[in-house]
Design a protein around this motif. Structure first.
Motif, PDB file in Angstrom:
ATOM      1  N   ILE A  42       0.886  -1.268  -0.039  1.00 55.41           N
ATOM      2  CA  ILE A  42      -0.035  -0.165  -0.005  1.00 55.41           C
ATOM      3  C   ILE A  42       0.761   1.084   0.002  1.00 55.41           C
ATOM      4  O   ILE A  42       1.979   1.230   0.334  1.00 55.41           O
ATOM      5  N   ALA A  43       0.227   2.347  -0.394  1.00 55.10           N
ATOM      6  CA  ALA A  43       0.892   3.497  -0.384  1.00 55.10           C
ATOM      7  C   ALA A  43       0.715   4.207   0.871  1.00 55.10           C
ATOM      8  O   ALA A  43      -0.212   3.876   1.752  1.00 55.10           O
ATOM      9  N   CYS A  44       1.797   4.898   1.555  1.00 57.89           N
ATOM     10  CA  CYS A  44       1.778   5.644   2.734  1.00 57.89           C
ATOM     11  C   CYS A  44       0.657   6.351   3.076  1.00 57.89           C
ATOM     12  O   CYS A  44      -0.076   6.401   4.044  1.00 57.89           O
ATOM     13  N   ALA A  45       0.256   6.934   1.866  1.00 61.17           N
ATOM     14  CA  ALA A  45      -1.000   7.865   2.032  1.00 61.17           C
ATOM     15  C   ALA A  45      -2.320   7.174   2.128  1.00 61.17           C
ATOM     16  O   ALA A  45      -3.320   7.749   2.801  1.00 61.17           O
ATOM     17  N   ASP A  46      -2.248   5.870   1.963  1.00 59.19           N
ATOM     18  CA  ASP A  46      -3.438   4.846   2.306  1.00 59.19           C
ATOM     19  C   ASP A  46      -3.698   4.430   3.608  1.00 59.19           C
ATOM     20  O   ASP A  46      -4.731   3.781   3.887  1.00 59.19           O
ATOM     21  N   LEU A  47      -2.560   4.972   4.597  1.00 64.81           N
ATOM     22  CA  LEU A  47      -2.752   4.322   5.921  1.00 64.81           C
ATOM     23  C   LEU A  47      -3.846   5.190   6.251  1.00 64.81           C
ATOM     24  O   LEU A  47      -4.040   6.577   6.356  1.00 64.81           O
ATOM     25  N   LYS A  48      -4.616   4.683   7.399  1.00 64.92           N
ATOM     26  CA  LYS A  48      -5.774   5.226   8.005  1.00 64.92           C
ATOM     27  C   LYS A  48      -5.266   5.848   9.319  1.00 64.92           C
ATOM     28  O   LYS A  48      -5.526   7.160   9.939  1.00 64.92           O
ATOM     29  N   ALA A  49      -4.198   4.986  10.029  1.00 63.27           N
ATOM     30  CA  ALA A  49      -3.883   5.535  11.360  1.00 63.27           C
ATOM     31  C   ALA A  49      -2.246   5.213  11.455  1.00 63.27           C
ATOM     32  O   ALA A  49      -1.830   4.043  10.837  1.00 63.27           O
ATOM     33  N   PHE A  50      -1.505   5.935  12.207  1.00 63.34           N
ATOM     34  CA  PHE A  50      -0.049   5.465  12.694  1.00 63.34           C
ATOM     35  C   PHE A  50      -0.020   5.469  14.133  1.00 63.34           C
ATOM     36  O   PHE A  50      -0.294   6.390  14.993  1.00 63.34           O
ATOM     37  N   ILE A  69       5.160  10.582   6.787  1.00 62.03           N
ATOM     38  CA  ILE A  69       3.944   9.836   6.054  1.00 62.03           C
ATOM     39  C   ILE A  69       3.212  10.905   5.061  1.00 62.03           C
ATOM     40  O   ILE A  69       2.912  10.560   3.998  1.00 62.03           O
ATOM     41  N   GLY A  70       2.888  12.345   5.575  1.00 60.78           N
ATOM     42  CA  GLY A  70       2.708  13.165   4.751  1.00 60.78           C
ATOM     43  C   GLY A  70       1.201  12.972   4.354  1.00 60.78           C
ATOM     44  O   GLY A  70       0.771  13.633   3.193  1.00 60.78           O
ATOM     45  N   SER A  71       0.422  12.282   4.981  1.00 54.25           N
ATOM     46  CA  SER A  71      -1.205  12.301   4.539  1.00 54.25           C
ATOM     47  C   SER A  71      -1.920  13.241   5.316  1.00 54.25           C
ATOM     48  O   SER A  71      -1.852  13.049   6.841  1.00 54.25           O
ATOM     49  N   PRO A  72      -2.784  14.230   5.024  1.00 55.15           N
ATOM     50  CA  PRO A  72      -3.429  15.137   5.687  1.00 55.15           C
ATOM     51  C   PRO A  72      -4.717  14.512   6.590  1.00 55.15           C
ATOM     52  O   PRO A  72      -5.114  15.114   7.320  1.00 55.15           O
ATOM     53  N   HIS A  73      -4.863  13.192   6.172  1.00 54.78           N
ATOM     54  CA  HIS A  73      -5.937  12.572   6.874  1.00 54.78           C
ATOM     55  C   HIS A  73      -5.477  11.394   7.740  1.00 54.78           C
ATOM     56  O   HIS A  73      -6.346  10.724   8.281  1.00 54.78           O
TER      57      HIS A  73
END
Length: 319
Positions: A234-242, A259-263
């Motif tokens: 998966i792409a890091c942007a597809d992660l829901k949580a860290f 990770i760089g995901s705004p969500h």
């Protein structure tokens, strides 16, 4: 008992359980002991309060409570467990191990029981072992528990460790699955820097080179995040949580920004729990799920790192 040699498609986390000690230690109390300002603690590591175990709350007893709750969460019984892995670096004695006593306390006998000491990445290492055991058909049910009494290993008067470390336990039940719910681990070690976090042979207390550890975690470990996501496909942007090791709020924020995901939902359990070493990742995972900010099936990146120096990261699906 497990059917030996029967390969399965995957493994999953079926349930989570935690035990948080009863004694809450405020920043004012920790600051007084370490002779620092309470605001300094909050600004430096992000901790507002932490919990210390009482004399009756041992590594084993806390693990028993957390493990029993994980079974209940999964609607499983002790008979469903044939391996217990205890991730800890704070057992009061190297022998006997803690896991066998935990298995007996939960009622999982004659399950195999062994300890894993990878310090703050111990739970993530143990989860990788559990995943491999289940997928190989060596075990049908593996109970992975991180349990620590770090208050035994720190001098409360040491400003580098006393206000940071704390106690607690958390567990995950790993069961077979038709589809993978635990993805391949990205792990490793840097033993050349092992002296950065160590127990002093003279004092018996932990010594921590905080600035050097901060530099290592915020630079050398960023590629591990990418590696874990690639291994999961998966792409890091597809992660829901860290859910990283709850070492320090500044470290957590730097790694989350990578990770760089705004969500992205990032666990910050460190603010109310402190650094519980091998218990921190599952404690934070459980707290995030309980908050309702993540849901069953969401892809979550777990990331343990610390003494050794060791690290392990894997994408899992939220139970």
């Amino acid at each position: 008992m497990a059917s030996q040699g029967r390969l399965t498609t995957g493994a999953r986390i079926a349930g989570l359980g935690v035990f948080r000690p009863s004694t809450v230690v405020s920043n004012a109390q920790a600051a007084a002991a370490a002779e620092v300002d309470a605001d300094w603690i909050a600004q430096r590591v992000g901790v507002q309060e932490r919990r210390f175990a009482t004399a009756a709350e041992s590594v084993v007893s806390m693990a028993v409570e957390a493990g029993s709750k994980a079974l209940a969460d999964a609607r499983a019984t002790p008979a469903d467990v044939d391996v217990v892995i205890l991730a800890t670096c704070s057992m009061p004695s190297p022998m006997p191990n803690g896991a066998a006593s935990v298995a007996a306390g939960i009622g999982c006998q004659p399950a195999a029981g062994f300890d894993v000491n990878a310090a703050c990445s111990g739970f993530s290492h143990s989860l990788a072992v559990a995943d491999a055991l289940v997928r190989a058909g060596v075990a049908n049910g593996v109970l992975v528990i991180g349990s620590e009494r770090m208050s035994d290993l720190v001098d409360v008067g040491d400003r580098n460790t006393g206000p940071i470390f704390a106690d607690g336990a958390a567990a995950a039940l790993v069961l077979p699955s038709d589809q993978p719910g635990i993805f391949p681990v990205a792990w490793g070690s840097d033993g050349d820097q092992a002296a950065l976090i160590a127990i002093s042979a003279e004092s018996g207390y932990m010594e921590l080179a905080g600035r050097k550890v901060f530099r290592w975690t915020t630079t050398a470990l960023q590629p591990v995040i990418d590696d874990a996501c690639q291994r999961a496909g998966i792409a890091c942007a597809d992660l829901k949580a860290f859910v990283p090791h709850q070492a320090n709020l500044r470290i957590i924020n730097v790694l989350a920004q990578h990770i760089g995901s705004p969500h992205l939902v990032t666990a910050t359990d460190v603010t109310t729990t402190g650094n519980t070493c091998g218990a921190s990742v599952p404690l934070a995972f459980h707290a995030l799920r309980q908050s309702g900010r993540i849901h069953s099936g969401d892809p979550v990146l777990l990331f343990g790192f610390g003494a050794g120096l060791t690290y392990a990261a894997q994408v899992v699906l939220c139970p």
